[in-house]
Design a protein around this motif. Structure first.
Motif, short mmCIF file in Angstrom:
data_model
loop_
_atom_site.label_atom_id
_atom_site.label_comp_id
_atom_site.label_asym_id
_atom_site.label_seq_id
_atom_site.Cartn_x
_atom_site.Cartn_y
_atom_site.Cartn_z
N LYS A 16 81.41 50.38 -7.81
CA LYS A 16 81.59 51.50 -8.88
C LYS A 16 80.23 52.50 -9.03
N ARG B 231 73.91 57.47 0.47
CA ARG B 231 72.95 57.58 -0.65
C ARG B 231 73.30 56.79 -1.91
N ALA C 21 79.63 45.91 -8.76
CA ALA C 21 78.62 46.87 -9.42
C ALA C 21 78.50 47.96 -8.34
N GLY D 100 66.44 46.55 -7.42
CA GLY D 100 65.26 45.98 -6.73
C GLY D 100 65.18 45.39 -5.35
N PHE E 150 71.64 52.55 -5.43
CA PHE E 150 72.13 51.33 -6.04
C PHE E 150 71.22 50.29 -5.96
N LYS F 158 72.23 53.21 -1.48
CA LYS F 158 70.61 53.01 -1.24
C LYS F 158 70.04 53.26 -2.56
N ASN G 188 68.16 50.37 -4.35
CA ASN G 188 66.62 50.23 -4.85
C ASN G 188 66.66 50.12 -6.50
#
Lengths: 448, 448
Positions: free
Chosen positions: B262, B156, B259, B166, B161, B159, B163
């Motif tokens: 994290k 989850r 990123a 972009g 992150f 996904k 979405n």
């Protein structure tokens, strides 16, 4: 040693340009189309979200190809991948409300050859074979892009609904030792020294996991080695699966499906506006969904359309279309449940009706004339399951894990499996389900 | 005809009981454990979220098994699936802060046999083989439940992150006509008249889709027919894959991974508190992640731990552990990037460094001593790709679609693939990656 920082390059969304009005921005994409006018040219840039018009002005009154190089210093061609730096200006004639005044262009990748198909017209206009043979570039057509954004949207909507409703996402294996659906349509794999097949459905694993999390779902590939090549079948497809414990009847699963479909439609409406608009899609309005018993709707259709029943155990494709017609006219619904399928046509694990053991506590959901979901209550009692398997002449060996599950106990449960490609195809209005799969597999097609 | 309404049965979350204090509620689950006291008994109910204590009082001072039937009218046994109606009362000694005073019990499913393993002790205490052989019921142990809730959480987080950044979710086929990684470790399938293999990675499809959506991701199964049976390998695993266009260097992909990690850790911290607590997990703190060139870190480890380098082209498992030790001690980081792997050890599509063509613009990410990600920049230029394939003695035939992609143009791009099970195993502290897969497949295991 070097330290790597957390960073994601921010990009402008072409659907959210207002805050950048009058500002200098960078937009990346592929040169979709070039239109040369007397004193300027348009570069239609295909970004990851869709098209944006960029304008390059010149003071040269007569322009020949190549002359533009004098303005930006760069000659661009269709199909190249570029970075444009420019100023975003209001332009009411544009759908986006803005266009980009080009200040600089940087070419980052050039094709070696021109594409074999034309992707910059309003419609792709290819027959199915050409469309699929040229999938790699055909998918770059804005309408194709929009179709598979909607595919993403359905998956996202499904997951969000399931998470909100307390379902846990699982990942079940696709390499399995036996066939869940009991059919012969399985692909065999050379797995070291063992015989292994590709899963036809996550059914057993969903049921195992109901014993763990009570409510589970999975979005995963399923494999059917069906030899026929029709507009309704592909051999590898994505199944949106859910299974739920502690149900009191199979109608609970149908109620959940109504809620799920409403949620997905709202999710698309909210998050995929631009794609729906480009594809001119009107989403189905769902309030309630009518449900008919299998035997009942067969008779209605036969009577209503003066059509003799040929197959008493299954719905024929033509019947599915007539059911749609009938329900649409009578109730305005694009969806219809068909319940109580004959026991002979359902897998061994399907729960039989107490009132009539020739019928199952199961349903299909038809959408615009095609079955998109199969669901129902499953047998949870060990003895009942064993008896049914024995009656069908099935060998309990080969189902050790499944039998063990029932031996050690599992709550009453049921679930559903929805075919992603069929739902998408009917939503978009595609004639063939293959068009709703990024890279469809059929008997003759395993490329690209 | 019957109308089916939208409805999802609401259930109480055992982690959110405050609003139900003093109220009558229904809680469903399995009888995890029964403890009989002098004038009452405890039923520890295992719900889909975890355990809750239910108390059944009696005025009979000496109670024998079976006597309880006089109170609720129901005799329950461990392993049964029940619905308890009761009053939620404050109980500070309970971790949840509440317990349920039983008013009524309804048994909805009874096991036929007792489970072959004990799942209601604090630890499961089974060796790996027993744990996997009894997977169906072993997964019901609260700690196992927590492990695979975290698996869901990682998916989850990944996904969400992607979405947000972009990226578009794609679903690529797993039945493919050729091997992406060029190795021999592929599973072959009897696919009608064709030779087809199971995808070793979604690499080609991600690259095709970069030409469509620029940024794409997929969560899907990958298959490796590796014969060795180690604590680091399974033959079917879930890969968290992403690919991105318009990158300027492969470091951008590493920055995104920092990123991403994290984000996932924060996501788990926020949404999976109870599971983290039960498993006593301290999530790794990530600020930046150190990166070393392959040749550099090899030398450091050799020097630091007085260990001669044996394999100059790859990292040995022992070296990965020593790199972890070194970086942990020196920088406190649980993660470390190793970059610029030798060209000979990377697939043909890996971009070579301009400075040294024996090195690639690629990286691995190690977490607590094991490689969990492979990534890098890919070749986007047709001629460069063709030349490299020729040099490797590869036949361009069999790669028609991949070559076509490069012929018609694709932006500079790169990406990564992260092994879900390895990340989960190291996060939880599992010794064998098989323990981090719901139903692991290895050379000898295809069941359950």
């Amino acid at each position: 040693m070097k330290e790597i920082y957390s960073k994601v390059r921010e990009e402008i969304s072409i659907y959210n340009l207002k805050e950048y009005e009058g500002k200098e921005v960078i937009i990346r994409g592929s040169v979709h189309k070039i239109r040369e006018m007397s004193s300027f040219r348009f570069i239609i840039l295909r970004t990851k979200e869709g098209l944006i018009q960029c304008v390059e002005e010149t003071d040269i009154s007569i322009v020949k190809e190549g002359e533009w190089i004098k303005i930006t210093g760069i000659l661009v061609k269709e199909g190249e991948w570029i970075k444009i730096t420019g100023i975003l200006v209001k332009e009411e004639k544009q759908e986006l409300g803005y266009e980009l005044k080009v200040k600089n262009i940087e070419i980052v990748s050039k094709p070696k050859e021109q594409m074999p198909i034309i992707i910059n017209k309003k419609e792709l206009n290819l027959n199915l074979v050409s469309k699929l043979d040229n999938r790699i570039v055909a998918l770059r057509h804005p309408k194709e892009m929009a179709i598979f954004k909607l595919q993403e949207g359905i998956i996202r909507g499904f997951k969000e609904f399931m998470n909100n409703a307390g379902f846990t996402e699982i990942k079940s294996p696709k390499l399995v030792s036996g066939s869940a659906e009991g059919g012969a349509d399985v692909f065999k794999i050379n797995y070291f020294e063992k015989e292994v097949v590709l899963a036809q459905s996550p059914q057993f694993y969903k049921e195992i996991m109901v014993g763990v999390y009570e409510r589970v779902f999975e979005v995963g590939a399923v494999y059917r080695a069906e030899k026929h090549d029709t507009s309704r079948h592909i051999n590898e497809y994505i199944s949106l699966d859910a299974e739920m414990g502690f149900i009191e009847s199979f109608e609970e699963i149908m109620e959940i499906e109504v809620a799920l479909l409403k949620y997905i439609m709202n999710f698309l409406e909210e998050n995929y506006k631009n794609e729906l608009k480009l594809l001119e899609i009107t989403l189905p309005q769902i309030t309630t969904i009518p449900a008919y018993k299998f035997s009942e709707i067969k008779e209605i259709v036969s009577r209503e359309y003066n059509r003799p029943i040929k197959d008493f155990e299954d719905l024929e494709p033509e019947e599915e279309k007539l059911i749609y017609k009938y329900v649409k006219e009578k109730y305005g619904s694009e969806f219809v449940f068909v319940t109580h399928y004959p026991t002979t046509k359902r897998p061994f694990y399907a729960m039989e009706s107490k009132e009539n053991r020739n019928e199952t506590e199961s349903f299909d959901l038809l959408f615009r004339g095609i079955e998109i979901t199969t669901g129902g209550q499953r047998i949870h009692d060990y003895d009942m399951l064993e008896e049914k398997m024995r009656k069908r002449g099935m060998n309990v060996e080969g189902f050790e894990s499944f039998m063990a599950l029932h031996k050690y106990g599992v709550p009453p449960h049921g679930g559903l499996g929805m075919g992603l490609e069929r739902l998408l195809a009917k939503l978009v209005g595609l004639e063939n389900v293959k068009e709703a799969s990024l890279f469809p597999r059929d008997r003759n097609r395993v490329r690209p």
